[in-house]
Write a protein that holds these residues in place. Sequence first.
Motif, short mmCIF file in Angstrom:
data_model
loop_
_atom_site.label_atom_id
_atom_site.label_comp_id
_atom_site.label_asym_id
_atom_site.label_seq_id
_atom_site.Cartn_x
_atom_site.Cartn_y
_atom_site.Cartn_z
N SER A 1 0.82 -1.22 0.00
CA SER A 1 0.00 0.00 0.00
C SER A 1 0.84 1.26 0.00
N SER A 2 2.13 1.13 0.31
CA SER A 2 3.01 2.30 0.35
C SER A 2 3.87 2.40 -0.91
N ASP A 3 3.51 1.62 -1.96
CA ASP A 3 4.23 1.66 -3.24
C ASP A 3 5.70 1.31 -3.09
N GLY A 4 6.01 0.50 -2.07
CA GLY A 4 7.38 0.04 -1.90
C GLY A 4 8.29 1.01 -1.17
N PHE A 5 7.81 2.21 -0.79
CA PHE A 5 8.63 3.20 -0.11
C PHE A 5 8.07 3.50 1.27
N ASP A 6 8.95 3.63 2.23
CA ASP A 6 8.57 3.93 3.61
C ASP A 6 9.48 5.05 4.11
N PRO A 7 9.11 6.32 3.92
CA PRO A 7 10.00 7.43 4.27
C PRO A 7 10.29 7.48 5.77
N VAL A 8 11.55 7.80 6.07
CA VAL A 8 12.02 7.91 7.46
C VAL A 8 12.62 9.29 7.65
N LEU A 9 12.23 9.96 8.71
CA LEU A 9 12.77 11.28 9.05
C LEU A 9 13.77 11.15 10.18
N GLU A 10 14.95 11.75 10.00
CA GLU A 10 15.96 11.77 11.05
C GLU A 10 16.38 13.20 11.34
N ILE A 11 16.37 13.55 12.62
CA ILE A 11 16.85 14.85 13.08
C ILE A 11 18.08 14.58 13.93
N ARG A 12 19.21 15.13 13.51
CA ARG A 12 20.47 14.90 14.21
C ARG A 12 20.95 16.18 14.89
N VAL A 13 21.56 16.01 16.04
CA VAL A 13 22.18 17.11 16.77
C VAL A 13 23.63 16.73 17.03
N ASP A 14 24.53 17.54 16.50
CA ASP A 14 25.97 17.28 16.63
C ASP A 14 26.33 15.89 16.11
N GLY A 15 25.70 15.50 15.02
CA GLY A 15 26.02 14.24 14.36
C GLY A 15 25.32 13.02 14.92
N LYS A 16 24.62 13.15 16.04
CA LYS A 16 23.94 12.01 16.66
C LYS A 16 22.44 12.09 16.41
N VAL A 17 21.83 10.95 16.20
CA VAL A 17 20.40 10.90 15.93
C VAL A 17 19.64 11.28 17.20
N ALA A 18 18.88 12.36 17.14
CA ALA A 18 18.07 12.80 18.28
C ALA A 18 16.63 12.30 18.15
N ILE A 19 16.10 12.33 16.95
CA ILE A 19 14.73 11.88 16.69
C ILE A 19 14.73 11.10 15.39
N GLN A 20 14.09 9.96 15.39
CA GLN A 20 13.88 9.17 14.17
C GLN A 20 12.41 8.81 14.09
N VAL A 21 11.80 9.17 12.97
CA VAL A 21 10.37 8.92 12.77
C VAL A 21 10.21 8.00 11.57
#
Length: 321
Positions: free
Chosen positions: A199-219
């Motif tokens: 149902s997602s046409d083969g793609f599942d977008p992921v959002l990453e917010i990094r602070v000083d190179g480290k992943v702070a939030i991953q959605v």
Amino acid sequence: MHDSIGIPACFTSSDQRQADEPASVGRSGQSVFMSVYRTKLAGQCRLITVTWCRNLLLHGLSVSVQGPDGDEHYRCKVELKPWYFWRKQGSKHFIVDGRTVDVVWDLKAAKFNGETEPRSDYYVAIVCEDEVVLLLGDQKKDAYRKTGCRPSLIEPMLVSRREHIFGKRKFSTRVKFNDKGTFHDISVECNNCISSNSSSDGFDPVLEIRVDGKVAIQVKHLQWKFRGNESINVGKSGVEVFWDVHDWLFGSGPRHGLFIFNPIPSSSVSPSSISAPSSPPTSSWTSMPVSNQEVNSASGDYDNAAGSSKFCLFLYAWKVE
């Protein structure tokens, strides 16, 4: 010396810019950085907005001062074309409530490092009644010598910052969340991962917010979680992060994602580390659009709780194909 300086196209009237700021920036394709300071000028505490604008042909600088009714009635614009080197140093003045306000700048040796706002070797001074009420840049001694004025007794406070950045996938900036803190590198990136869900046409977008190179939030599963908010720790400070990427996924034409970084009192944020991805957000922001008015209201609540003004960063990330 007072120059007759052209008006960059990215600077419209105050009312128009406030009402249609993201749309006008998106159409123009120009990077815009706006910093809002609170200080005392012409006998009153006012907001001063310093805006840097950049496109292929020019750098623009605009300074506006809040009027008595809360609107920006007073404005000074500077156009920096590369073939007019003498315009990289000069001054202009305007009148605020019957008092002269001078804007004095020296950008001859300014290092922009490919960015909209200069990094070093410059100054922009705002002077009123023999006081430098706001001074930007690292050439402070040169600024005081040029203006012949004393520093203000009131230290200006950075209230908010709005950045419009253009890119294809990754958007980066540098920010200090308090005057005494250090700069932090913030990056926002949206990736398309392969999904087995048809149902997602083969793609599942992921959002990453990094602070000083480290992943702070991953959605993950961003098509269902395109709006949300979460608290993180940045150094010793708590920061509430809001995101709205609806237009990235479902919009057409020039479109932006909005990311808001709002410092909060340490007692209001649960302990967490930015060294690992955060858990999925669970809040009303996941089901309603991000509104600047709502975030400003939330910021006001934090101000009252902390007993002082807090800085807030608005990052508009414009996707270009």
